[in-house]
Design an enzyme around this catalytic site. Structure first.
Site, PDB file in Angstrom:
ATOM      1  N   THR A 136       6.750  10.180   9.182  1.00  0.00           N
ATOM      2  CA  THR A 136       6.110   8.907   8.866  1.00  0.00           C
ATOM      3  C   THR A 136       4.588   8.989   9.021  1.00  0.00           C
ATOM      4  OG1 THR A 136       5.837   6.678   9.781  1.00  0.00           O
ATOM      5  CG2 THR A 136       6.675   8.316  11.284  1.00  0.00           C
ATOM      6  N   ASP A 137       3.889   8.088   8.341  1.00  0.00           N
ATOM      7  CA  ASP A 137       2.426   8.020   8.507  1.00  0.00           C
ATOM      8  C   ASP A 137       2.051   7.399   9.858  1.00  0.00           C
ATOM      9  OD1 ASP A 137       3.179   5.374   8.012  1.00  0.00           O
ATOM     10  OD2 ASP A 137       1.725   5.040   6.407  1.00  0.00           O
ATOM     11  N   GLU A 138       3.060   6.819  10.558  1.00  0.00           N
ATOM     12  CA  GLU A 138       2.739   6.128  11.824  1.00  0.00           C
ATOM     13  C   GLU A 138       2.280   7.097  12.907  1.00  0.00           C
ATOM     14  OE1 GLU A 138       5.367   2.905  12.858  1.00  0.00           O
ATOM     15  OE2 GLU A 138       6.020   2.692  10.776  1.00  0.00           O
ATOM     16  N   TYR A 162       8.373   4.747  18.976  1.00  0.00           N
ATOM     17  CA  TYR A 162       8.904   5.320  17.724  1.00  0.00           C
ATOM     18  C   TYR A 162       7.961   6.387  17.184  1.00  0.00           C
ATOM     19  CZ  TYR A 162       9.547   5.752  12.655  1.00  0.00           C
ATOM     20  OH  TYR A 162       9.682   6.262  11.378  1.00  0.00           O
ATOM     21  N   LYS A 166       8.416  10.462  16.738  1.00  0.00           N
ATOM     22  CA  LYS A 166       8.314  11.163  15.442  1.00  0.00           C
ATOM     23  C   LYS A 166       7.216  12.227  15.521  1.00  0.00           C
ATOM     24  CE  LYS A 166      10.277  10.599  12.087  1.00  0.00           C
ATOM     25  NZ  LYS A 166      11.583  11.104  11.559  1.00  0.00           N
TER      26      LYS A 166
HETATM   27  P1  NAD Z   1      17.471   4.155   8.898  1.00  0.00           P
HETATM   28  O1  NAD Z   1      17.353   3.614  10.287  1.00  0.00           O
HETATM   29  O2  NAD Z   1      17.793   3.229   7.783  1.00  0.00           O
HETATM   30  O3  NAD Z   1      18.574   5.306   8.872  1.00  0.00           O
HETATM   31  C1  NAD Z   1      18.698   6.260   9.889  1.00  0.00           C
HETATM   32  C2  NAD Z   1      20.048   6.962   9.716  1.00  0.00           C
HETATM   33  O4  NAD Z   1      20.151   7.978  10.741  1.00  0.00           O
HETATM   34  C3  NAD Z   1      21.243   6.025   9.894  1.00  0.00           C
HETATM   35  O5  NAD Z   1      22.205   6.275   8.902  1.00  0.00           O
HETATM   36  C4  NAD Z   1      21.780   6.386  11.274  1.00  0.00           C
HETATM   37  O6  NAD Z   1      23.179   6.181  11.400  1.00  0.00           O
HETATM   38  C5  NAD Z   1      21.429   7.863  11.357  1.00  0.00           C
HETATM   39  N1  NAD Z   1      21.306   8.329  12.750  1.00  0.00           N
HETATM   40  C6  NAD Z   1      20.623   7.724  13.757  1.00  0.00           C
HETATM   41  N2  NAD Z   1      20.769   8.439  14.889  1.00  0.00           N
HETATM   42  C7  NAD Z   1      21.550   9.519  14.587  1.00  0.00           C
HETATM   43  C8  NAD Z   1      22.023  10.621  15.320  1.00  0.00           C
HETATM   44  N3  NAD Z   1      21.762  10.766  16.631  1.00  0.00           N
HETATM   45  N4  NAD Z   1      22.787  11.545  14.686  1.00  0.00           N
HETATM   46  C9  NAD Z   1      23.082  11.410  13.362  1.00  0.00           C
HETATM   47  N5  NAD Z   1      22.665  10.378  12.624  1.00  0.00           N
HETATM   48  C10 NAD Z   1      21.896   9.440  13.216  1.00  0.00           C
HETATM   49  O7  NAD Z   1      16.105   4.930   8.652  1.00  0.00           O
HETATM   50  P2  NAD Z   1      15.286   5.126   7.300  1.00  0.00           P
HETATM   51  O8  NAD Z   1      14.365   3.979   7.127  1.00  0.00           O
HETATM   52  O9  NAD Z   1      16.225   5.511   6.215  1.00  0.00           O
HETATM   53  O10 NAD Z   1      14.392   6.390   7.703  1.00  0.00           O
HETATM   54  C11 NAD Z   1      14.872   7.718   7.512  1.00  0.00           C
HETATM   55  C12 NAD Z   1      13.809   8.705   7.979  1.00  0.00           C
HETATM   56  O11 NAD Z   1      12.610   8.478   7.248  1.00  0.00           O
HETATM   57  C13 NAD Z   1      13.448   8.564   9.448  1.00  0.00           C
HETATM   58  O12 NAD Z   1      13.267   9.857   9.970  1.00  0.00           O
HETATM   59  C14 NAD Z   1      12.130   7.802   9.437  1.00  0.00           C
HETATM   60  O13 NAD Z   1      11.337   8.150  10.545  1.00  0.00           O
HETATM   61  C15 NAD Z   1      11.525   8.301   8.140  1.00  0.00           C
HETATM   62  N6  NAD Z   1      10.596   7.351   7.471  1.00  0.00           N
HETATM   63  C16 NAD Z   1      10.974   6.056   7.231  1.00  0.00           C
HETATM   64  C17 NAD Z   1      10.106   5.205   6.563  1.00  0.00           C
HETATM   65  C18 NAD Z   1      10.501   3.780   6.240  1.00  0.00           C
HETATM   66  O14 NAD Z   1       9.656   3.016   5.756  1.00  0.00           O
HETATM   67  N7  NAD Z   1      11.724   3.373   6.427  1.00  0.00           N
HETATM   68  C19 NAD Z   1       8.843   5.666   6.159  1.00  0.00           C
HETATM   69  C20 NAD Z   1       8.492   6.995   6.426  1.00  0.00           C
HETATM   70  C21 NAD Z   1       9.386   7.841   7.081  1.00  0.00           C
HETATM   71  P1  TYD Z   2       8.390  -3.011   9.823  1.00  0.00           P
HETATM   72  O1  TYD Z   2       9.158  -3.307   8.596  1.00  0.00           O
HETATM   73  O2  TYD Z   2       9.067  -3.112  11.150  1.00  0.00           O
HETATM   74  O3  TYD Z   2       7.733  -1.560   9.609  1.00  0.00           O
HETATM   75  P2  TYD Z   2       6.647  -0.758  10.531  1.00  0.00           P
HETATM   76  O4  TYD Z   2       6.422  -1.497  11.777  1.00  0.00           O
HETATM   77  O5  TYD Z   2       7.342   0.538  10.771  1.00  0.00           O
HETATM   78  O6  TYD Z   2       5.437  -0.651   9.682  1.00  0.00           O
HETATM   79  O7  TYD Z   2       7.124  -3.979   9.854  1.00  0.00           O
HETATM   80  C1  TYD Z   2       6.176  -4.001   8.809  1.00  0.00           C
HETATM   81  C2  TYD Z   2       5.070  -4.946   9.203  1.00  0.00           C
HETATM   82  O8  TYD Z   2       5.598  -6.267   9.250  1.00  0.00           O
HETATM   83  C3  TYD Z   2       4.496  -4.680  10.603  1.00  0.00           C
HETATM   84  O9  TYD Z   2       3.109  -4.942  10.572  1.00  0.00           O
HETATM   85  C4  TYD Z   2       5.193  -5.688  11.479  1.00  0.00           C
HETATM   86  C5  TYD Z   2       5.422  -6.865  10.545  1.00  0.00           C
HETATM   87  N1  TYD Z   2       6.616  -7.685  10.820  1.00  0.00           N
HETATM   88  C6  TYD Z   2       6.497  -9.070  10.957  1.00  0.00           C
HETATM   89  O10 TYD Z   2       5.391  -9.645  10.888  1.00  0.00           O
HETATM   90  N2  TYD Z   2       7.632  -9.799  11.182  1.00  0.00           N
HETATM   91  C7  TYD Z   2       8.855  -9.221  11.274  1.00  0.00           C
HETATM   92  O11 TYD Z   2       9.857  -9.949  11.514  1.00  0.00           O
HETATM   93  C8  TYD Z   2       8.967  -7.805  11.103  1.00  0.00           C
HETATM   94  C9  TYD Z   2      10.304  -7.117  11.197  1.00  0.00           C
HETATM   95  C10 TYD Z   2       7.815  -7.078  10.874  1.00  0.00           C
END
Ligand code: NAD
Ligand code: TYD
Length: 359
Positions: A136-138, A162, A166
């Site tokens: 992630t970019d975080e 988190y 990561k």
């Molecule tokens: P998500 O929470 O929707 O899915 C995570 C999946 O991992 C789930 O299916 C969960 O059951 C599985 N999981 C969790 N713990 C586990 C374990 N111990 N063993 C096996 N499986 C396990 O997450 P997402 O949003 O799909 O993100 C996927 C990846 O992409 C993550 O690594 C996250 O850091 C990265 N990412 C997410 C975003 C975003 O905006 N969602 C952006 C950049 C990077």
């Molecule tokens: P989120 O979807 O949790 O992603 P991330 O924190 O990983 O970027 O949140 C996106 C943005 O929205 C973040 O600035 C927090 C804000 N947010 C709210 O204002 N209200 C909410 O209920 C949630 C879930 C997020």
């Protein structure tokens, strides 16, 4: 034949990625999806492909080294795409421990299993084998409101449990590349949105709450900025880095779609009002009155913004879906999948898992 081990394939991005792979490569690949099925994992996301002969689901924890090792021993895996993680910042603030366990120790387990399976006696690795770590970019921390972008060279400065977990996992992958010349890439992507996202994240949460006449909780002043990318563009980027990325490199993925949270909420409300029929009783409730400012998230990062110059120049990736189109497609999807939303918010989807296992 390429055999993919996808971890976390039942989650939001993982399930979109598995769909992307089958759409692009059809029967020319095998996919093994390893997922623990936490609250965020939902096999219903993969219902349409679950009977394919070149797809296999394995319910396992990525920290379970024996099971992961056995998977490598029994299958000729040459591509690992590692998504599995705890992914929600708010949950990490409440309970950091599971983030360290899954994101750090789980990644270590995956690295050890792939290394043990792939490393040759002379310490080299076979051609065409790669581990892609999805991050992630975080990890880069927070940008000022005005100006600046995250580059691959930006120093890591994570703030939440988190992003710290990561960042630790990224450093482990980097250590394996530097120490063992382990064949890997890391991708750091901005915020994703699209189908199958669990409604604890901003966009699906706001869609779901607005449709149910519930308050829309805005953290702080609502002016925090995120750089939104349609999930399919992220999947395309991962696939391109897997196939064309230079080994041992990191690539940032993002599409220059910066928006304040409050802007996103107004866009969602506008689009929902346009979509709902006048006769639909929900239409009157979908209004700005639902917006509720709440206490800010602890350590809330102000702004994220990716500079995707390297992935564009080196692998030719570019985003295809601009925000206006992506959010329309996303809202359409949630409209057409109200049952999905009801089930994931009601816990009924746990029953679906049980039925799946009994089969
Ligand atoms: P998500 O929470 O929707 O899915 C995570 C999946 O991992 C789930 O299916 C969960 O059951 C599985 N999981 C969790 N713990 C586990 C374990 N111990 N063993 C096996 N499986 C396990 O997450 P997402 O949003 O799909 O993100 C996927 C990846 O992409 C993550 O690594 C996250 O850091 C990265 N990412 C997410 C975003 C975003 O905006 N969602 C952006 C950049 C990077
Ligand atoms: P989120 O979807 O949790 O992603 P991330 O924190 O990983 O970027 O949140 C996106 C943005 O929205 C973040 O600035 C927090 C804000 N947010 C709210 O204002 N209200 C909410 O209920 C949630 C879930 C997020």
């Amino acid at each position: 034949m390429k055999t993919y081990l996808v971890t976390g394939g039942a989650g939001f991005i993982g399930s979109n990625f598995i769909h992307y792979l089958f759409k692009k490569y059809g029967d020319d690949i095998r996919v093994i999806n390893v997922d623990k099925l936490t609250y965020a994992g939902n096999l219903e996301n993969l219902k349409d492909i679950e009977d394919k002969s070149n797809y296999q689901f394995v319910k396992a924890d990525i920290c379970d080294s024996e099971t992961i090792q056995t998977l490598f021993e029994n299958n000729d895996i040459n591509r690992v795409v590692h998504f599995a993680a705890e992914s929600h910042v708010d949950r990490s603030i409440k309970n950091p421990d599971v983030f360290v366990k899954t994101n750090v120790l789980g990644t270590l387990t995956m690295l050890n299993a792939a290394k043990a399976a792939w490393e040759k006696e002379d310490g080299t690795y076979p051609e065409d084998h790669k581990f892609l770590h999805v991050s992630t970019d975080e990890v880069y921390g927070s940008l000022e409101e005005e100006g600046g972008y995250f580059y691959e060279t930006t120093p890591y400065d994570p703030h939440s449990p988190y992003s710290a977990s990561k960042a630790s996992s990224d450093f482990l992958v980097k250590a394996y590349m530097d120490t063992y010349r382990f064949p890997a890439n890391i991708t750091n992507c901005s915020n994703n949105y699209g189908p199958y996202q669990f409604p604890e994240k901003l966009i699906p949460l706001m869609i779901n709450n607005a449709l149910n006449g519930k308050n829309l909780p805005v953290y702080g002043d609502g002016k925090n900025v995120r750089d939104w990318l349609y999930v399919e563009d992220h999947c395309k980027g991962i696939d391109m880095v897997m196939e064309k990325g230079r080994l041992f490199e990191t690539y940032n993925i993002g599409g220059h779609n910066e928006k304040q949270n409050i802007e996103i909420i107004h866009i969602i409300l506008d689009q929902l009002r346009n979509k709902l029929e006048d006769s639909d009783p929900r239409k009157a409730a979908v209004s700005e009155d639902l917006i509720t400012y709440v206490t800010d998230r602890k350590g809330h990062d102000r702004r994220y913004a990716i500079a995707p110059d390297k992935i564009k120049a080196e692998v030719g990736w570019y985003p295809e879906t601009m925000f206006e189109e992506g959010i329309r497609k996303t809202i359409d999807w949630y409209f057409e999948h109200e049952d999905w939303m009801k089930r994931v918010t009601s816990g009924d989807y746990q029953k679906y898992y049980e039925e799946m296992y009994n089969r």
